[in-house]
Scaffold this motif. Structure first.
Motif, mmCIF file in Angstrom:
data_model
loop_
_atom_site.group_PDB
_atom_site.id
_atom_site.type_symbol
_atom_site.label_atom_id
_atom_site.label_comp_id
_atom_site.label_asym_id
_atom_site.label_seq_id
_atom_site.Cartn_x
_atom_site.Cartn_y
_atom_site.Cartn_z
ATOM 1 N N UNK A 189 0.868 -1.181 0.000
ATOM 2 C CA UNK A 189 0.000 0.000 0.000
ATOM 3 C C UNK A 189 0.901 1.226 0.000
ATOM 4 N N UNK A 190 0.420 2.276 -0.641
ATOM 5 C CA UNK A 190 1.246 3.469 -0.818
ATOM 6 C C UNK A 190 0.509 4.694 -0.297
ATOM 7 N N UNK A 191 1.223 5.550 0.448
ATOM 8 C CA UNK A 191 0.625 6.789 0.929
ATOM 9 C C UNK A 191 1.400 7.945 0.300
ATOM 10 N N UNK A 192 0.715 8.711 -0.553
ATOM 11 C CA UNK A 192 1.369 9.857 -1.208
ATOM 12 C C UNK A 192 1.805 10.870 -0.181
ATOM 13 N N UNK A 193 3.049 11.330 -0.286
ATOM 14 C CA UNK A 193 3.520 12.461 0.516
ATOM 15 C C UNK A 193 3.772 13.653 -0.418
ATOM 16 N N UNK A 194 4.086 13.343 -1.653
ATOM 17 C CA UNK A 194 4.343 14.347 -2.692
ATOM 18 C C UNK A 194 3.471 13.978 -3.896
ATOM 19 N N UNK A 195 2.154 14.240 -3.784
ATOM 20 C CA UNK A 195 1.223 13.777 -4.828
ATOM 21 C C UNK A 195 1.522 14.355 -6.205
ATOM 22 N N UNK A 196 2.010 15.580 -6.270
ATOM 23 C CA UNK A 196 2.291 16.167 -7.584
ATOM 24 C C UNK A 196 3.360 15.353 -8.306
ATOM 25 N N UNK A 197 4.419 14.960 -7.586
ATOM 26 C CA UNK A 197 5.500 14.193 -8.231
ATOM 27 C C UNK A 197 4.970 12.835 -8.685
ATOM 28 N N UNK A 198 4.130 12.175 -7.848
ATOM 29 C CA UNK A 198 3.615 10.846 -8.208
ATOM 30 C C UNK A 198 2.711 10.931 -9.427
ATOM 31 N N UNK A 199 2.041 12.082 -9.599
ATOM 32 C CA UNK A 199 1.215 12.291 -10.797
ATOM 33 C C UNK A 199 2.116 12.612 -11.988
ATOM 34 N N UNK A 200 3.143 13.465 -11.757
ATOM 35 C CA UNK A 200 4.091 13.812 -12.831
ATOM 36 C C UNK A 200 4.713 12.539 -13.433
ATOM 37 N N UNK A 359 -3.680 5.543 2.549
ATOM 38 C CA UNK A 359 -2.869 4.659 1.702
ATOM 39 C C UNK A 359 -3.778 4.114 0.605
ATOM 40 N N UNK A 360 -3.191 3.915 -0.578
ATOM 41 C CA UNK A 360 -3.927 3.246 -1.642
ATOM 42 C C UNK A 360 -3.273 1.900 -1.923
ATOM 43 N N UNK A 361 -4.068 0.900 -2.297
ATOM 44 C CA UNK A 361 -3.488 -0.420 -2.561
ATOM 45 C C UNK A 361 -2.636 -0.403 -3.831
ATOM 46 N N UNK A 362 -1.469 -1.007 -3.770
ATOM 47 C CA UNK A 362 -0.619 -1.114 -4.957
ATOM 48 C C UNK A 362 -1.082 -2.263 -5.825
ATOM 49 N N UNK A 363 -0.482 -2.385 -7.000
ATOM 50 C CA UNK A 363 -0.881 -3.520 -7.867
ATOM 51 C C UNK A 363 0.141 -4.649 -7.720
ATOM 52 N N UNK A 364 1.071 -4.488 -6.754
ATOM 53 C CA UNK A 364 2.097 -5.528 -6.601
ATOM 54 C C UNK A 364 1.879 -6.341 -5.351
ATOM 55 N N UNK A 365 2.253 -7.616 -5.423
ATOM 56 C CA UNK A 365 2.172 -8.487 -4.252
ATOM 57 C C UNK A 365 3.581 -8.862 -3.821
ATOM 58 N N UNK A 366 3.743 -9.169 -2.564
ATOM 59 C CA UNK A 366 5.016 -9.690 -2.073
ATOM 60 C C UNK A 366 4.709 -11.019 -1.400
ATOM 61 N N UNK A 367 5.303 -12.080 -1.944
ATOM 62 C CA UNK A 367 5.076 -13.421 -1.406
ATOM 63 C C UNK A 367 6.232 -13.777 -0.478
ATOM 64 N N UNK A 368 5.915 -14.329 0.688
ATOM 65 C CA UNK A 368 6.929 -14.820 1.631
ATOM 66 C C UNK A 368 7.090 -16.332 1.417
ATOM 67 N N UNK A 369 8.361 -16.806 1.506
ATOM 68 C CA UNK A 369 8.659 -18.225 1.309
ATOM 69 C C UNK A 369 9.586 -18.746 2.400
ATOM 70 N N UNK A 370 9.402 -20.042 2.710
ATOM 71 C CA UNK A 370 10.354 -20.735 3.582
ATOM 72 C C UNK A 370 11.020 -21.849 2.782
ATOM 73 N N UNK A 371 12.282 -22.066 3.032
ATOM 74 C CA UNK A 371 13.041 -23.157 2.394
ATOM 75 C C UNK A 371 13.244 -24.256 3.437
#
Ligand SMILES: CCOC(=O)c1cnc2ccc(OC)cc2c1SCCC#N
Length: 389
Positions: A189-200, A359-371
């Motif tokens: 999830x992402x929280x804009x702190x500098x929304x203009x740059x994220x739009x740019x 925060x807005x949800x991102x389009x990426x996932x992070x998977x955790x793995x155990x070996x």
């Protein structure tokens, strides 16, 4: 071919039927002896050779930085590529108990250029009630020009061999791709702190019913933190922070077991690497902690902006103030440090504040793995206490 590799590894296979009775949880492979571990490094294609990267060497850390900044992970739209700094890499790779034997590089024999890397650092990870000595595997990277030469499986086999040589038989790692078989699947999830740059840069879009001025106002934060007495963590806080974090992490199904030395290394503020703030309790105790680490990204192919300054939520414990207030302070402090965005996974207690703090949800996932460790049930993100760098 990718499946062929993972089918040879002691990881839970996709094909693992919903077998009943379920296979026992815990180590997948029978115990092995260090003296039975293969002594020779695995074979590389003839044009390449193994090397060990000395992260204390000014030149070698530059080589690792340069390989990663040009060839490491990009988002699906190739808008960003992680730009881990040299200081961050030294911090992440020199955890207490580290060995340079687990900082593995591949060089072209002729040019001696670093073309691939993989790393491991030692950690004690509790998985439910078992505290297991593991390697945290990170920074697997193959130069863009050498992809699909099947180098990654060789790097994975080689670091596994070196981890075995140090009598360590389990590992934990994360990836944005689905491999056999996720322990947990978490969302950014992402929280804009500098929304203009994220739009740019094209990451965010102006809502159709909003002006830029209105959008900037929406994400505006107070100039100063809300919590009275919140201050940067300092060395004298280490024992109290270790107690606070240790208690807090008990509630998760997977979490690191951190010594005072590891807490000091991970959480004492380091400019451009990690920021930590505490609220003091009675008698030298610490009642609250918020922390985030600095991980910039290159902005690929943008004429106006070359770097995105991103803060990543690390370990946060609120016992004297609401978690939302503590995390609002983290946003305020990150904005003061000129970060463009504050990122957080939906792990730990984060779901409790993500939406309310914009925060807005991102389009990426992070998977955790155990070996080499089976868990019969996939974990919910809120059961994950471990943050991987
Ligand atoms: C503006 C929000 O996106 C990111 O901060 C960001 C930055 N750099 C990346 C580099 C590689 C990358 O590869 C998955 C993703 C990003 C992302 S989104 C996922 C990480 C987070 N939060």
């Amino acid at each position: 071919a990718a499946h062929a590799f993972w089918e040879t590894q002691p990881v839970t296979q996709f094909s693992a039927e919903r077998s009943a009775p379920e296979l026992p949880e815990g180590a997948i492979q029978p115990p092995q002896k260090v003296e039975d571990v293969r002594q020779e490094p695995y074979k590389l294609p003839s044009a390449y050779e193994w090397c060990t990267c000395d992260v204390n060497d000014a030149q070698e850390i530059v080589e690792v930085y340069t390989l990663l900044t040009n060839n490491y992970v990009e988002d699906d739209d190739n808008m960003f590529r992680f730009d881990y700094s040299k200081e961050f890499l030294r911090w992440a790779l020199k955890l207490p108990g580290y060995t340079s034997q687990w900082h593995i590089g591949v060089r072209a024999k002729t040019s001696k250029k670093l073309v691939a890397f993989i790393s491991g650092v030692p950690a004690r990870i509790r998985v439910q009630s078992a505290v297991v000595r593991m390697a945290e595997i990170n920074f697997l990277c193959v130069h863009k020009k050498l992809r699909s030469k099947r180098l990654a499986p060789v790097l994975i086999r080689e670091i596994t061999r070196r981890v075995h040589l140090r009598d360590t038989w389990q590992a934990v790692y994360t990836a944005g791709v689905v491999l056999p078989k996720p322990l947990a699947t978490c969302r950014y999830w992402h929280r804009s702190l500098n929304p203009k740059k994220l739009i740019d840069v094209g990451f965010s879009r102006l809502a159709r019913n909003m002006t830029m001025a209105r959008t900037i106002k929406l994400y505006k934060l107070p100039e100063q933190p809300l919590s009275p007495g919140i201050r940067p963590m300092h060395p004298a806080d280490v024992p109290a922070v270790t107690a606070l974090v240790t208690t807090y992490l008990q509630q998760f199904a997977i979490a690191p077991v951190l010594s005072e030395e590891e807490i000091a290394h991970l959480l004492l503020p380091a400019a451009g690497v990690v920021s930590s703030y505490v609220i003091g309790g009675e008698g030298g105790r610490v009642s609250d902690l918020c922390s985030f680490y600095t991980l910039p990204s290159s902005i690929i192919g943008n004429p106006e902006h070359s770097t995105l300054k991103a803060a990543y939520s690390f370990y946060n414990v609120a016992t004297s103030v609401p978690l939302e207030q503590l995390m609002t302070d983290a946003l305020i402090l990150a904005k003061q440090d000129d970060f463009d965005v504050f990122n957080a996974l939906d792990i730990q207690h984060n779901e409790a504040f993500l939406k309310d703090l914009k925060f807005g949800p991102g389009d990426g996932f992070l998977h955790y793995y155990l070996y080499n460790w089976r868990l019969n049930k996939e974990l919910q993100p809120r059961q994950v206490g471990l943050v991987m760098l």
